[in-house]
Design a protein around this motif. Structure first.
Motif, PDB file in Angstrom:
ATOM      1  N   THR A 180      -1.377   4.535  -1.206  1.00  0.00           N
ATOM      2  CA  THR A 180      -2.755   4.527  -0.728  1.00  0.00           C
ATOM      3  C   THR A 180      -2.883   4.445   0.788  1.00  0.00           C
ATOM      4  O   THR A 180      -3.978   4.227   1.296  1.00  0.00           O
ATOM      5  CB  THR A 180      -3.530   3.352  -1.370  1.00  0.00           C
ATOM      6  OG1 THR A 180      -2.854   2.128  -1.095  1.00  0.00           O
ATOM      7  CG2 THR A 180      -3.673   3.546  -2.867  1.00  0.00           C
TER       8      THR A 180
ATOM      9  N   ARG B   2       1.995   1.861  -3.523  1.00  0.00           N
ATOM     10  CA  ARG B   2       0.903   2.380  -4.359  1.00  0.00           C
ATOM     11  C   ARG B   2       0.479   3.788  -3.949  1.00  0.00           C
ATOM     12  O   ARG B   2      -0.276   4.443  -4.665  1.00  0.00           O
ATOM     13  CB  ARG B   2      -0.306   1.446  -4.287  1.00  0.00           C
ATOM     14  CG  ARG B   2      -0.127   0.148  -5.033  1.00  0.00           C
ATOM     15  CD  ARG B   2      -1.439  -0.619  -5.225  1.00  0.00           C
ATOM     16  NE  ARG B   2      -2.341  -0.593  -4.111  1.00  0.00           N
ATOM     17  CZ  ARG B   2      -2.425  -1.519  -3.146  1.00  0.00           C
ATOM     18  NH1 ARG B   2      -1.628  -2.553  -3.169  1.00  0.00           N
ATOM     19  NH2 ARG B   2      -3.294  -1.396  -2.175  1.00  0.00           N
TER      20      ARG B   2
ATOM     21  N   SER C  28       0.830  -1.204   0.000  1.00  0.00           N
ATOM     22  CA  SER C  28       0.000   0.000   0.000  1.00  0.00           C
ATOM     23  C   SER C  28       0.867   1.258   0.000  1.00  0.00           C
ATOM     24  O   SER C  28       0.536   2.254  -0.650  1.00  0.00           O
ATOM     25  CB  SER C  28      -0.935  -0.008   1.217  1.00  0.00           C
ATOM     26  OG  SER C  28      -1.875   1.025   1.125  1.00  0.00           O
TER      27      SER C  28
ATOM     28  N   MET D 260      -5.295   1.295   5.292  1.00  0.00           N
ATOM     29  CA  MET D 260      -5.093   1.040   3.871  1.00  0.00           C
ATOM     30  C   MET D 260      -6.428   0.593   3.286  1.00  0.00           C
ATOM     31  O   MET D 260      -7.334   0.202   4.016  1.00  0.00           O
ATOM     32  CB  MET D 260      -4.017  -0.013   3.654  1.00  0.00           C
ATOM     33  CG  MET D 260      -4.363  -1.391   4.169  1.00  0.00           C
ATOM     34  SD  MET D 260      -3.154  -2.647   3.711  1.00  0.00           S
ATOM     35  CE  MET D 260      -3.639  -2.977   2.029  1.00  0.00           C
TER      36      MET D 260
END
Length: 172
Positions: A29, A27, A24, A84
């Protein structure tokens, strides 16, 4: 990712989530609730972690990424809270019905009254999909991509694109 992911599409990380944390983080996020930074710096110093004046938060997360024991200890005792995106979320038929009601509600003159609210609700679904949450819509298929979301939303609420002041694909 700089857009706020809706709270219903998030889960709080626990001590066994080191690998998921790394994915996460990569990414972009993660949603992080930082404790008081002075207290966190003091905590990091006591652990022997780096405490640079510039980019402290970045260094702190990098240290959490380095090892599973460090990750667990930080979650357990530093005060940091990390969330997340969920892997999947089911949008119930009842929730879809509430969206439909916002779309259908009209004033005595026949003008839409709740489209701005509907657009905000749809934006939240879009943000979740953009954060890689698979949104399972009861009675429809899963929304895995922005295009899936748009096809579903535009197909169901087609007048929004021409009639709403704000649009579901724009956070402006």
């Amino acid at each position: 990712m700089h857009t706020k992911i809706p709270s219903w599409a998030l889960r709080t990380l626990g001590p066994d989530d080191h690998v998921a944390f790394g994915e996460s983080h990569r990414r972009g996020t993660l949603q992080i609730a930082w404790p008081d930074l002075k207290a966190l710096r003091d905590w990091a110093k006591r652990q022997g972690w780096p405490t640079p004046w510039l980019s402290f938060e970045k260094a702190f997360l990098a240290r959490m990424l380095e090892s599973n024991p460090g990750f667990k200890e930080a979650l357990r005792t530093s005060g940091i809270k990390i969330q997340m995106p969920l892997e999947t979320f089911t949008l119930s038929a009842e929730a879809v019905g509430k969206l439909d009601a916002l779309y259908e509600q009209r004033s005595a003159e026949g003008r839409p009254e709740r489209w701005a609210t509907l657009v905000e609700e749809l934006r939240e679904i879009r943000r979740a999909v953009e954060a890689d949450v698979v949104v399972e819509v009861e009675g429809s298929g899963p929304l895995r991509t922005w295009q899936d979301f748009y096809s579903w939303a535009h197909g169901r609420y087609h007048m929004l694109e021409d009639g709403a002041d704000k649009w579901i694909g724009d956070d402006g």
